[in-house]
Motif scaffolding. Structure first.
Motif, PDB file in Angstrom:
ATOM      1  N   GLN A  17       0.828  -1.207   0.000  1.00 31.92           N
ATOM      2  CA  GLN A  17       0.000   0.000   0.000  1.00 31.92           C
ATOM      3  C   GLN A  17       0.865   1.262   0.000  1.00 31.92           C
ATOM      4  O   GLN A  17       0.553   2.239  -0.703  1.00 31.92           O
ATOM      5  CB  GLN A  17      -0.923  -0.010   1.215  1.00 31.92           C
ATOM      6  CG  GLN A  17      -2.052  -1.038   1.126  1.00 31.92           C
ATOM      7  CD  GLN A  17      -2.874  -1.121   2.398  1.00 31.92           C
ATOM      8  OE1 GLN A  17      -2.411  -0.722   3.473  1.00 31.92           O
ATOM      9  NE2 GLN A  17      -4.086  -1.647   2.286  1.00 31.92           N
ATOM     10  N   ARG A  20       2.340   1.737  -3.453  1.00 31.65           N
ATOM     11  CA  ARG A  20       1.296   2.257  -4.351  1.00 31.65           C
ATOM     12  C   ARG A  20       1.047   3.738  -4.079  1.00 31.65           C
ATOM     13  O   ARG A  20       0.912   4.549  -5.005  1.00 31.65           O
ATOM     14  CB  ARG A  20       0.010   1.455  -4.143  1.00 31.65           C
ATOM     15  CG  ARG A  20      -1.142   1.835  -5.079  1.00 31.65           C
ATOM     16  CD  ARG A  20      -0.826   1.471  -6.505  1.00 31.65           C
ATOM     17  NE  ARG A  20      -2.002   1.609  -7.372  1.00 31.65           N
ATOM     18  CZ  ARG A  20      -1.953   1.560  -8.681  1.00 31.65           C
ATOM     19  NH1 ARG A  20      -0.788   1.383  -9.297  1.00 31.65           N
ATOM     20  NH2 ARG A  20      -3.037   1.676  -9.405  1.00 31.65           N
ATOM     21  N   GLN A  23       3.854   5.855  -5.574  1.00 30.98           N
ATOM     22  CA  GLN A  23       3.717   6.026  -7.022  1.00 30.98           C
ATOM     23  C   GLN A  23       2.586   7.005  -7.335  1.00 30.98           C
ATOM     24  O   GLN A  23       2.701   7.831  -8.244  1.00 30.98           O
ATOM     25  CB  GLN A  23       3.472   4.666  -7.684  1.00 30.98           C
ATOM     26  CG  GLN A  23       4.672   3.730  -7.606  1.00 30.98           C
ATOM     27  CD  GLN A  23       4.407   2.355  -8.193  1.00 30.98           C
ATOM     28  OE1 GLN A  23       3.285   2.034  -8.586  1.00 30.98           O
ATOM     29  NE2 GLN A  23       5.437   1.529  -8.262  1.00 30.98           N
ATOM     30  N   TRP A  24       1.499   6.922  -6.578  1.00 30.03           N
ATOM     31  CA  TRP A  24       0.378   7.834  -6.796  1.00 30.03           C
ATOM     32  C   TRP A  24       0.792   9.274  -6.483  1.00 30.03           C
ATOM     33  O   TRP A  24       0.472  10.206  -7.224  1.00 30.03           O
ATOM     34  CB  TRP A  24      -0.806   7.407  -5.939  1.00 30.03           C
ATOM     35  CG  TRP A  24      -2.123   7.826  -6.507  1.00 30.03           C
ATOM     36  CD1 TRP A  24      -2.812   8.960  -6.228  1.00 30.03           C
ATOM     37  CD2 TRP A  24      -2.895   7.128  -7.492  1.00 30.03           C
ATOM     38  NE1 TRP A  24      -3.977   9.006  -6.966  1.00 30.03           N
ATOM     39  CE2 TRP A  24      -4.048   7.899  -7.743  1.00 30.03           C
ATOM     40  CE3 TRP A  24      -2.722   5.921  -8.168  1.00 30.03           C
ATOM     41  CZ2 TRP A  24      -5.021   7.497  -8.648  1.00 30.03           C
ATOM     42  CZ3 TRP A  24      -3.691   5.520  -9.069  1.00 30.03           C
ATOM     43  CH2 TRP A  24      -4.827   6.300  -9.298  1.00 30.03           C
ATOM     44  N   ARG A  38       1.218   3.799 -12.471  1.00 29.45           N
ATOM     45  CA  ARG A  38      -0.151   3.748 -11.942  1.00 29.45           C
ATOM     46  C   ARG A  38      -0.996   2.743 -12.718  1.00 29.45           C
ATOM     47  O   ARG A  38      -1.831   2.039 -12.166  1.00 29.45           O
ATOM     48  CB  ARG A  38      -0.805   5.119 -12.054  1.00 29.45           C
ATOM     49  CG  ARG A  38      -0.464   6.090 -10.949  1.00 29.45           C
ATOM     50  CD  ARG A  38      -1.352   7.316 -11.112  1.00 29.45           C
ATOM     51  NE  ARG A  38      -1.093   8.352 -10.156  1.00 29.45           N
ATOM     52  CZ  ARG A  38      -1.788   9.496 -10.105  1.00 29.45           C
ATOM     53  NH1 ARG A  38      -2.769   9.720 -10.978  1.00 29.45           N
ATOM     54  NH2 ARG A  38      -1.513  10.406  -9.186  1.00 29.45           N
ATOM     55  N   CYS A 196       5.188  -2.784 -10.177  1.00 26.04           N
ATOM     56  CA  CYS A 196       3.937  -2.174  -9.723  1.00 26.04           C
ATOM     57  C   CYS A 196       3.325  -3.031  -8.616  1.00 26.04           C
ATOM     58  O   CYS A 196       3.102  -4.225  -8.824  1.00 26.04           O
ATOM     59  CB  CYS A 196       2.952  -2.063 -10.893  1.00 26.04           C
ATOM     60  SG  CYS A 196       1.341  -1.377 -10.455  1.00 26.04           S
ATOM     61  N   ARG A 401      -3.105  -2.168 -12.910  1.00 28.31           N
ATOM     62  CA  ARG A 401      -1.807  -2.445 -12.275  1.00 28.31           C
ATOM     63  C   ARG A 401      -0.969  -3.367 -13.160  1.00 28.31           C
ATOM     64  O   ARG A 401      -0.325  -4.300 -12.672  1.00 28.31           O
ATOM     65  CB  ARG A 401      -1.993  -3.049 -10.882  1.00 28.31           C
ATOM     66  CG  ARG A 401      -2.809  -2.159  -9.938  1.00 28.31           C
ATOM     67  CD  ARG A 401      -2.643  -2.591  -8.511  1.00 28.31           C
ATOM     68  NE  ARG A 401      -3.551  -1.876  -7.621  1.00 28.31           N
ATOM     69  CZ  ARG A 401      -3.391  -1.760  -6.308  1.00 28.31           C
ATOM     70  NH1 ARG A 401      -2.329  -2.313  -5.729  1.00 28.31           N
ATOM     71  NH2 ARG A 401      -4.265  -1.116  -5.572  1.00 28.31           N
TER      72      ARG A 401
END
Length: 423
Positions: A17, A20, A23-24, A38, A196, A401
């Motif tokens: 998480q 992620r 990256q966001w 993303r 990813c 993803r």
């Protein structure tokens, strides 16, 4: 080889998480590489173009990665022995923040050299039988189409086809081929998971699928294991067995989803350009050109990851040892085309000449490229001969993803009016 990483599920979940979220966050700050990772769009080309607009080498500071879509630099990186796939200490990049990513492809250069010898056609893993592969692909493709009716999910057909061919080549007993197909599908996110973060459910499924494949291949390859020497027979037998299974596992995982993606990408590209599909149906010998055009425009592996094994200067920038470089394969292919055929801006079977960059990178594709080409070329030819009226049934669905493969979850087509090919 396939043991779970240390830690508990809650730790794995937090790491995935947080990765992620990182990256966001980077994407929210206009980092085009982060926007690619993303993977929430079916077409990352605009983000790839943003990377190229920054020059031959783009630095993603947020994600600590160098990125290139420059054709010349991409070729240099992929051919340079100063770049490898693991860090100097033998770890996958970002291993701690991307747990459960699947280990089927985590091998250093020495292991890859051994695997290359083991998986060459005619070696202990693969038979040297291209005509047999062609025949198997043709028969299986037609049989799968027969069982579908007029409406077909080509992604499902492609996965079952590739799994069937691989099971046959690797000697998986017929009674275990269903299990092999399921395990291979479960391991299908391996390539994407290395860059990813996947959901925990997907990550655990990948690990379980890899473990199941290892057991199945160990059983299938048992008759081919060489004996040890008089000096230490037990150790050498164990090492030979492990190498055979690891080589077969890398071959299976490295072939399956790239082959499925390549076949689906080719069909989607052709059907969205009806004149090109009609041309292939009229001249099935153009199936090889269709594969090369797909590799050029819609490669099945879009991101190639490399690690500097020593300090390297690229495009005037110093990359320290263990620095991470990612090659945007589709962007580099477009650069090659712009330099060699600047007047062409779309998929064209007649003008397809030079092999694309799409299958020259990657340890798995370096080994499996010929097999992938053989399977996909034969399947395309069979489809063109048997289903010339093939048309899109509805919009396809891509995995989310999935920045590396941009894989197909579903590809609905209709095969109304199918007829048997003339031989």
């Amino acid at each position: 080889m396939t043991s779970p990483v240390s830690g508990d599920p809650a730790t794995w979940t937090r790491r995935l998480q947080l990765t992620r979220a990182a990256q966001w966050f980077a994407g929210n700050h206009s980092d085009p590489y982060a926007l690619i990772l993303r993977a929430v769009t079916d077409d990352p080309t605009p983000y790839e173009q943003q990377v190229v607009a920054h020059g031959p080498l783009f630095r993603s500071d947020h994600l600590d990665t160098w990125v290139t879509g420059d054709a010349a630099l991409a070729r240099d990186v992929l051919a340079d022995n100063r770049f490898g796939w693991l860090t100097r200490s033998g770890h996958r990049p970002a291993e701690q923040i991307l747990p459960l990513a699947g280990t089927a492809l985590d091998h250093g250069p020495e292991a890859r050299q051994r695997f290359d010898a083991l998986t060459r056609p005619g070696g202990p893993v693969l038979p040297a039988d291209p005509e047999g592969v062609r025949s198997r692909v043709e028969k299986t493709t037609l049989a799968l189409l027969d069982g579908c009716g007029a409406d077909v999910d080509l992604a499902t057909v492609a996965r079952r086809l590739v799994a069937s061919v691989l099971a046959d080549l690797l000697g998986v007993p017929s009674g275990r081929q269903g299990q092999f197909e399921e395990a291979l599908a479960a391991a299908g996110r391996t390539l994407d998971s290395r860059l990813c973060p996947q959901t925990v459910a997907t990550a655990l499924s990948t690990l379980a699928g890899t473990t199941d494949l290892t057991g199945l291949l160990a059983e299938a390859l048992a008759p081919n294991r060489g004996g040890g020497s008089a000096s230490n027979p037990a150790v050498e037998l164990s090492e030979a067995a492990d190498d055979l299974v690891a080589a077969a596992l890398a071959l299976a995982v490295g072939t399956a989803e790239p082959a499925v993606t390549l076949l689906c990408n080719a069909i989607q590209a052709l059907l969205s350009r009806p004149t090109q599909w009609d041309l292939l149906c009229a001249e099935p010998d153009l199936s090889a050109a269709a594969v090369e055009e797909t590799l050029r425009w819609f490669p099945p592996v879009r991101l190639e990851s490399r690690i500097a094994q020593e300090d390297v200067t690229l495009a005037g920038q110093l990359l320290p040892a263990d620095g991470h470089v990612v090659v945007l394969v589709a962007a580099a292919n477009r650069g090659v085309l712009a330099a060699t055929d600047p007047d062409r801006d779309d998929f064209d079977l007649v003008r397809s000449v030079d092999p694309a960059l799409g299958l020259v990178g990657g340890p798995y594709l370096a080994r499996t490229g010929p097999l992938i080409r053989l399977v996909v070329t034969t399947a395309l030819r069979t489809l063109a001969e048997a289903t010339p009226t093939l048309r899109p049934a509805s919009t396809g669905v891509r995995w989310r993803r999935s920045p590396v493969l941009l894989g197909h979850a579903r590809l609905p087509v209709t095969q109304a009016g199918r007829h048997a090919p003339i031989r």
